[in-house]
Scaffold this active site. Structure first.
Site, PDB file in Angstrom:
ATOM      1  N   GLU B  80      28.735  -7.260  58.493  1.00  0.00           N
ATOM      2  CA  GLU B  80      29.534  -7.177  59.837  1.00  0.00           C
ATOM      3  C   GLU B  80      30.272  -8.461  60.182  1.00  0.00           C
ATOM      4  O   GLU B  80      31.253  -8.304  60.757  1.00  0.00           O
ATOM      5  CB  GLU B  80      28.244  -6.686  60.722  1.00  0.00           C
ATOM      6  CG  GLU B  80      27.711  -5.549  60.873  1.00  0.00           C
ATOM      7  CD  GLU B  80      26.611  -5.265  59.793  1.00  0.00           C
ATOM      8  OE1 GLU B  80      26.202  -6.167  59.138  1.00  0.00           O
ATOM      9  OE2 GLU B  80      26.179  -4.067  59.641  1.00  0.00           O
ATOM     10  N   HIS B 149      17.395  -0.986  67.995  1.00  0.00           N
ATOM     11  CA  HIS B 149      18.542   0.067  67.834  1.00  0.00           C
ATOM     12  C   HIS B 149      19.012   0.631  69.094  1.00  0.00           C
ATOM     13  O   HIS B 149      19.440   1.834  69.209  1.00  0.00           O
ATOM     14  CB  HIS B 149      18.393   1.194  66.694  1.00  0.00           C
ATOM     15  CG  HIS B 149      18.244   0.912  65.530  1.00  0.00           C
ATOM     16  ND1 HIS B 149      18.075  -0.326  64.893  1.00  0.00           N
ATOM     17  CD2 HIS B 149      18.953   1.662  64.578  1.00  0.00           C
ATOM     18  CE1 HIS B 149      18.442  -0.141  63.588  1.00  0.00           C
ATOM     19  NE2 HIS B 149      19.207   0.808  63.496  1.00  0.00           N
TER      20      HIS B 149
HETATM   21  C1  LIG Z   1      22.992  -5.078  60.037  1.00  0.00           C
HETATM   22  C2  LIG Z   1      22.801  -3.452  60.042  1.00  0.00           C
HETATM   23  N1  LIG Z   1      23.944  -2.913  59.765  1.00  0.00           N
HETATM   24  C3  LIG Z   1      23.935  -1.340  59.707  1.00  0.00           C
HETATM   25  C4  LIG Z   1      22.663  -1.031  59.873  1.00  0.00           C
HETATM   26  C5  LIG Z   1      22.560   0.844  59.700  1.00  0.00           C
HETATM   27  N2  LIG Z   1      21.781   1.031  58.732  1.00  0.00           N
HETATM   28  C6  LIG Z   1      20.505   1.065  58.938  1.00  0.00           C
HETATM   29  S1  LIG Z   1      19.644   1.550  57.333  1.00  0.00           S
HETATM   30  C7  LIG Z   1      21.108   1.358  56.580  1.00  0.00           C
HETATM   31  C8  LIG Z   1      21.241   1.523  55.118  1.00  0.00           C
HETATM   32  C9  LIG Z   1      20.645   0.428  54.132  1.00  0.00           C
HETATM   33  O1  LIG Z   1      20.693   0.685  52.938  1.00  0.00           O
HETATM   34  P1  LIG Z   1      19.784  -0.107  52.004  1.00  0.00           P
HETATM   35  O2  LIG Z   1      19.609  -1.587  52.495  1.00  0.00           O
HETATM   36  O3  LIG Z   1      20.095   0.026  50.783  1.00  0.00           O
HETATM   37  O4  LIG Z   1      18.165   0.311  52.057  1.00  0.00           O
HETATM   38  P2  LIG Z   1      17.754   2.059  51.912  1.00  0.00           P
HETATM   39  O5  LIG Z   1      18.215   2.750  53.239  1.00  0.00           O
HETATM   40  O6  LIG Z   1      18.490   2.506  50.779  1.00  0.00           O
HETATM   41  O7  LIG Z   1      16.241   1.851  51.515  1.00  0.00           O
HETATM   42  C10 LIG Z   1      21.963   1.019  57.257  1.00  0.00           C
HETATM   43  C11 LIG Z   1      23.457   0.878  57.052  1.00  0.00           C
HETATM   44  C12 LIG Z   1      21.558  -1.678  60.285  1.00  0.00           C
HETATM   45  N3  LIG Z   1      20.546  -1.208  60.551  1.00  0.00           N
HETATM   46  N4  LIG Z   1      21.860  -2.973  60.382  1.00  0.00           N
END
Ligand SMILES: Cc1ncc(C[n+]2csc(CCOP(=O)(O)OP(=O)(O)O)c2C)c(N)n1
Lengths: 346, 346
Positions: B80, B149
């Site tokens: 970000e 959130h």
């Molecule tokens: C800083 C931030 N950016 C975006 C999000 C939105 N978000 C929540 S979970 C997620 C996916 C994260 O993927 P990963 O770290 O690979 O974990 P997974 O869900 O695959 O276990 C996103 C983009 C967030 N929670 N925090």
């Protein structure tokens, strides 16, 4: 046309079947891993089955398909070791010895929840089992975990830290800032990255350059680093045990990239492949490498587990799950005064 | 400048009346605004996590990459802070990025670039460089969004010079304000609210702008001035309408943007009613409520017939649990009770 972009690339249990490798383990030890994975699977399935009832008013991120990562890694940790993680908490909490009743109560927003109904599924906290922090901000917990490792080092604690992250977390600057510091100070911490290829619906290919493997990037920062088959609980365990020993002995931080597939949608119940961001065939492909079933097959071939025992184990778990759900549903809701407590500490 | 040309062509000095148009959902209105901007100006970019996945940022970006291509409508790594800086640099050099985030909470990672860079560059280089950039996110509420959130962070940004802040409440405004924001040569943050996205409303076709810095009356009444933005309007209007039977009427002002802030409309109404209640989706302390309260005390103290009142969030993080949420958030009943008290206590 079926499009399987991300294929299983592990070796399965063949090396453990032929070699002496698995012979060095006690039978009980091996069966416990099976039980722990099956327990997580059955709990997740029950959450999923009841989610539509609308009583668990919490976002959920199921770990189905990735159970071996949780169980293999936490299996190498001691009870006093601390874990930190992101939003996908269930597997880690349960594998670290978490209390199922407290977890279910948290999902049902009750006072008996492990965070007193302040957290929900994304924010399980439980100091009694070393579940020290979970953040719903991707990579948010990683620098904090690193700070915990600083404390462990400075005061010579026997415990170390494991920080769990997804493949998307390595896109955050905070991750690399923390890792740089951990290497600089040789902190006792294991960074455990569960690469499931997706961040919500965004495949890794639109987020990270091709051929830049995550564990190699970590290695280039000075972490002791390895990649494992995240569907193989023994492979995950052995790598974790080595890395944990390394970190605990004061040599410095370590990194594991554990590759396994998320069978369900990013959040909520059910698979969402039909929306088009991945081919359902890809999910089916990975379901052939089911961490729970493939491990059972292995144990069966080794004559360590049979259908009868398996049934007994799952019956036992089902009873525990039922009891935990009943406990949660019958627990009290918070009252208004509960909202205002613990904004500041004394 | 294609923007000026397009706006002159669409005779955008008068705001089309809300009767001209079709019924669109809030999300469709936003989607149409982005499509129009991409259509008329090749310098417009739409980026953010998942903007071209099947969920398309709640539908706000659905179909845009198919129509305008992956080069201008693209998914991003999480990163970000980095992406905010990249958007800033692109804007300084003539692009018009619209950088979307699921939640305002994720903007907090990017405050360095947004607050300390993007908002100050025009001032720091003595007016030579413009930063025409839009940063969009949707405030969450309920269903266990919890402390990480559901943060409505407009109050944190209100004191940042060089930044504009938009908070629409209707589909009509969502489109018109988005187009104004993209046309603006400064960084503009838009906070939509997830609960506003449930609405449908009349939206004119084609190009039109809702000016930044101008509020609008949503109800006219005698007894009180009620000021809000975004989702609070729906609650405020419900509250005021529910009091009609009791003979209570109020001016309801939708500020639409909080920076620049339309102080004139507030004072104008207050001079008639003598009483003011400010409602905000954010925390009461140090935020929009506090700022408007101070403005009124400074500019219209002698017109006040009763103390200024505010309804926002208590000085407590958002809880995740359902019951605690009910205690935490404003709702029409709570607002109606405060109005009743203010009006009846003469
Ligand atoms: C800083 C931030 N950016 C975006 C999000 C939105 N978000 C929540 S979970 C997620 C996916 C994260 O993927 P990963 O770290 O690979 O974990 P997974 O869900 O695959 O276990 C996103 C983009 C967030 N929670 N925090």
């Amino acid at each position: 046309m079926k499009l399987i972009k991300y294929k299983y690339s592990g070796k399965g249990f063949a090396p453990y079947l032929s070699g002496l490798k698995s012979n060095s383990y006690e039978k009980e030890f091996l069966i416990r891993f099976y039980r722990d994975m099956l327990r997580i699977r059955l709990i997740e399935e029950e959450i999923e089955r009841r989610y539509h009832e609308d009583e668990m008013k919490s976002p959920i991120h199921l770990v189905i398909g990735q159970e071996a990562s949780s169980v293999g890694s936490c299996g190498a940790l001691r009870p006093e070791d601390q874990v930190y993680c992101g939003h996908r908490t269930h597997g880690i909490y349960l594998a670290k010895g978490g209390n199922l009743k407290a977890m279910m109560s948290e999902l049902y927003c009750r006072t008996t929840g492990c965070a007193g109904s302040r957290g929900g599924s994304m924010h399980l906290f439980d100091k009694s089992v070393g579940m020290a922090g979970s953040s719903a901000i991707v990579a948010g917990a990683i620098p904090i975990a690193t700070g915990a490792a600083l404390k462990a080092q400075l005061t010579g604690e026997s415990w170390i830290v494991a920080a769990f992250l997804g493949d998307a977390a390595v896109e955050e600057g905070a991750f690399w800032e923390a890792v740089n510091f951990a290497v600089l100070k040789r902190l006792p911490i294991l960074y455990f990255c569960e690469n499931n290829f997706f961040s919500v619906c965004s495949p890794i290919e639109v987020r990270q350059p091709e051929n830049a493997e995550i564990y190699k990037k970590a290695e280039s920062f000075g972490l002791k680093s390895v990649k494992v088959d995240g569907t193989n609980v023994l492979e995950v365990y052995e790598a974790s045990r080595n890395m944990v020993e390394y970190a605990r002995s004061g040599k410095g931080p370590a990194f594991i990239e554990s590759v396994a597939y998320r069978w369900r949608g990013h959040g909520g119940a059910g698979d969402d492949s039909h929306t088009g961001y991945r081919d359902p065939a890809e999910v089916e492909h990975w379901q052939q490498f089911d961490p729970v079933k493939s491990y059972y097959d292995f144990l069966e071939q080794k004559n360590l587990l049979d259908g009868e025992t398996r049934l007994a184990i799952s019956k036992e778990i089902e009873a525990e799950v039922q009891e935990a759900f009943d406990f949660a549903i019958n627990s009290p809701n918070p009252i208004e005064d509960d909202l205002y407590t613990h904004v500041y500490s004394d | 400048m294609p923007w000026a040309a397009a706006l002159i062509a669409s005779k955008e000095t008068s705001i089309p009346s809300a009767e001209e148009g079709r019924i669109l959902s809030y999300v469709e209105a936003l989607n149409e605004a982005l499509a129009l901007a991409l259509e008329i100006d090749p310098h417009v970019l739409v980026l953010g996590q998942g903007v071209n996945d099947p969920k398309g940022m709640f539908g706000v970006t659905t179909g845009l990459s198919a129509k305008y291509g992956n080069a201008r409508v693209f998914d991003t790594p999480l990163s970000e802070e980095g992406m905010m800086g990249i958007s800033t640099g692109a804007a300084m050099n003539g692009l018009r990025p619209v950088y979307l985030h699921n939640r305002p909470d994720f903007l907090l990672l990017a405050f360095n670039q947004l607050v300390t860079h993007a908002s100050k560059i025009h001032f720091m280089d003595n007016g030579k460089t413009k930063v025409p950039m839009v940063v969009w996110s949707a405030i969450g509420r309920g269903w266990g969004s919890g402390a990480q959130h559901s943060q409505a962070i407009q109050g944190l940004l209100l004191g940042v010079p060089g930044l504009k802040i938009v908070m629409p409440s209707t589909p009509y405004d969502a489109k018109g304000l988005m187009l104004s924001a993209i046309a603006d040569n400064n960084p503009v943050v838009i906070f939509d609210h997830r609960w506003c996205m449930r609405q449908n409303g009349v939206v004119p076709e084609g190009m039109y702008q809702v000016p930044l810095g101008r509020g609008v009356y949503r109800r006219n009444g005698r007894d009180l001035t009620l000021v809000g933005t975004s989702h609070t309007l729906e609650m405020a209007i419900n509250a005021v309408d529910s009091l009609e039977g009791e003979g209570i009427t109020a001016d309801v002002i939708d500020l639409r943007t909080i920076k620049p802030l339309d102080g004139e409309i507030i004072i104008e109404s207050l001079k008639r009613t003598g009483k003011i209640l400010v409602v905000d989706t954010g925390w009461e302390m140090g935020g929009v409520c506090a700022e408007i309260g101070c403005l009124v005390a400074e500019k219209a103290f002698y017109d006040l017939k009763a103390p200024i009142k505010r309804i926002g969030l208590p000085d407590v993080p958002s809880p995740a649990g359902f019951t605690l949420e009910q205690f935490y958030y404003p709702n029409p009943e709570k607002i109606a009770n405060v109005i009743r008290e203010m009006v009846c206590k003469q």
